[in-house]
Design a protein around this motif. Sequence first.
Motif, PDB file in Angstrom:
ATOM      1  N   GLN A 190     -11.742  -3.999   0.192  1.00 50.01           N
ATOM      2  CA  GLN A 190     -10.831  -4.993   0.762  1.00 50.01           C
ATOM      3  C   GLN A 190      -9.616  -5.278  -0.123  1.00 50.01           C
ATOM      4  N   PHE A 191      -9.864  -5.410  -1.426  1.00 50.07           N
ATOM      5  CA  PHE A 191      -8.796  -5.868  -2.320  1.00 50.07           C
ATOM      6  C   PHE A 191      -8.200  -4.759  -3.191  1.00 50.07           C
TER       7      PHE A 191
ATOM      8  N   ASP B 119      -8.024  -0.490   0.146  1.00 52.47           N
ATOM      9  CA  ASP B 119      -7.194  -0.628   1.354  1.00 52.47           C
ATOM     10  C   ASP B 119      -5.741  -0.987   1.051  1.00 52.47           C
ATOM     11  N   PRO B 120      -5.481  -2.091   0.334  1.00 51.08           N
ATOM     12  CA  PRO B 120      -4.070  -2.430   0.072  1.00 51.08           C
ATOM     13  C   PRO B 120      -3.395  -1.466  -0.899  1.00 51.08           C
TER      14      PRO B 120
END
Lengths: 289, 223
Positions: A191-192, A195-196
Amino acid sequence: MSAPLHQRLARVDRRLIFLAIGLSVALPLILNLRLAVRPTPIVTKIFDKIESLPPGSRVLFSFDYGPSTMPENQPMAEATLRHALAKECRVYLMTIWETGPPQIVRAIDEVVKKDFPERVYGRDHIYLGFKAGQQGAINALLADFKGLFTTDANGAEINSFEIMQGVESIRNFDLIVAIGSGLPGVKEWIQFGGDPGNVPVAAGVTAVEAPLLYPYYPRQLLGLMGGLQGAAEYETALIAKYPHYETQSSQAIVMMGPQTVAHVVIILFIVLGNVAYFLERRARKKEGR
Amino acid sequence: MADSIVLWVGALLTLMIFSFLYRDNPFYKFAEHLFVGVSAAYWMVASFWSTLIPNLLGRLYPKGLGALLPSVAEGEPNLWYAIPLFLGILLLARLNEKTAWISRWTMAFVIGFAAGTNLTRYLQSDFVAQIKSTILPIVGVGDGGLDVGLTIRNVVIVGGTLSGLVYFFFSKEHTGATGRVARAGIWVLMVTFGAAFGYTVMGRISLLVGRLNFLGHWLETIF
């Protein structure tokens, strides 16, 4: 007159079941029972990814677990670390778990110092240590890596290491290998971090956590080593390509023998429990209850 | 010598914990209480030295704490960190019933920050990306035309997701076609729970294998 079979089955002392499970694990360990392990695509993808990395690629390892899950997590952590070093990747070791540092130190002792003594600390590998903040820490690494890790785990200035040149963010890594057993862990790295940052994330987790991560595969998660089986599959793939690592990279493979026998015993108990249930139901019907 | 002591202590504590499988006893109680105490102490000491000193006090007063932790000695004092220190002190107000309400300011800050940080990432990775991963072609096409394996996989993923969602859709009675799809959804859920249970069993047995392996090493040192 002795009681009917279903009643005797229902009254089996639970300690006998514990004993049976204990023996089903202990005997194969004593006899060194080894069973064939075949790597599945979800594990092979991680192996192929590391195998395809050119020398000098940056691989970030995060060992987010503690001693309680060491039998599952340590073999996968050491196998992937050994593979990355064999491919001459630059490895960065860190954790967002307070219980993680002893696991990293153990991996350094068992893998880096024993198998790759020629590798130079600060040039080929670095131990960054623990950072608090859970997913907030990963978020901070994405924005400013050296802002969070101002020193290595031993307190030396981070910019004094050659390996840290050009590392400003998680985006600068070629691969993240997250070995975890809970929160924060692999999910937070996806998530952190992955992905980004658009960085592939390869994961190794405890068996309990594995089903929760399957939805992220294959788009958000490169591959997944689920529990001891996943670790054994990775070790099998590693040994097939690098047979000289067989002695040190067989921890999970060795443990899969007892694991399989114990599963068979558990399945037998489940079958017996069901037999008892159906016999009891039939007896009740006969009695008209 | 030190390694031997560690091995013996670990082995004896393991046996004490295992003794519970026979019945509750003082040895088990001792090992259990020891574990709770040691864990609490470990977390407290680790948090103090790895978080409180370097991330807070070391940034407020680097020169003073440099003797304890050399890595913070070179830094300049950053007074912005007085804000988290102040909020942290407010948390201690919980210790008194009359002042407990003051700690809510800190809790509001923590919850607000966590919600703000997590919301966007959860939306991106757990909502948008997960929907995107489920939008798949029903007919899988490979290099040589129809890929049967891929087609089956995609049908299972799309069908399983849709039927699972229908099971949790309660605005329409589960009868007729909706009922049949919801019924399929239950099967999908049961398979999922079964897989999760299987993995849990595997995890627990792995830990047992690890412990017995450890006891084996201990016995090797004796005999």
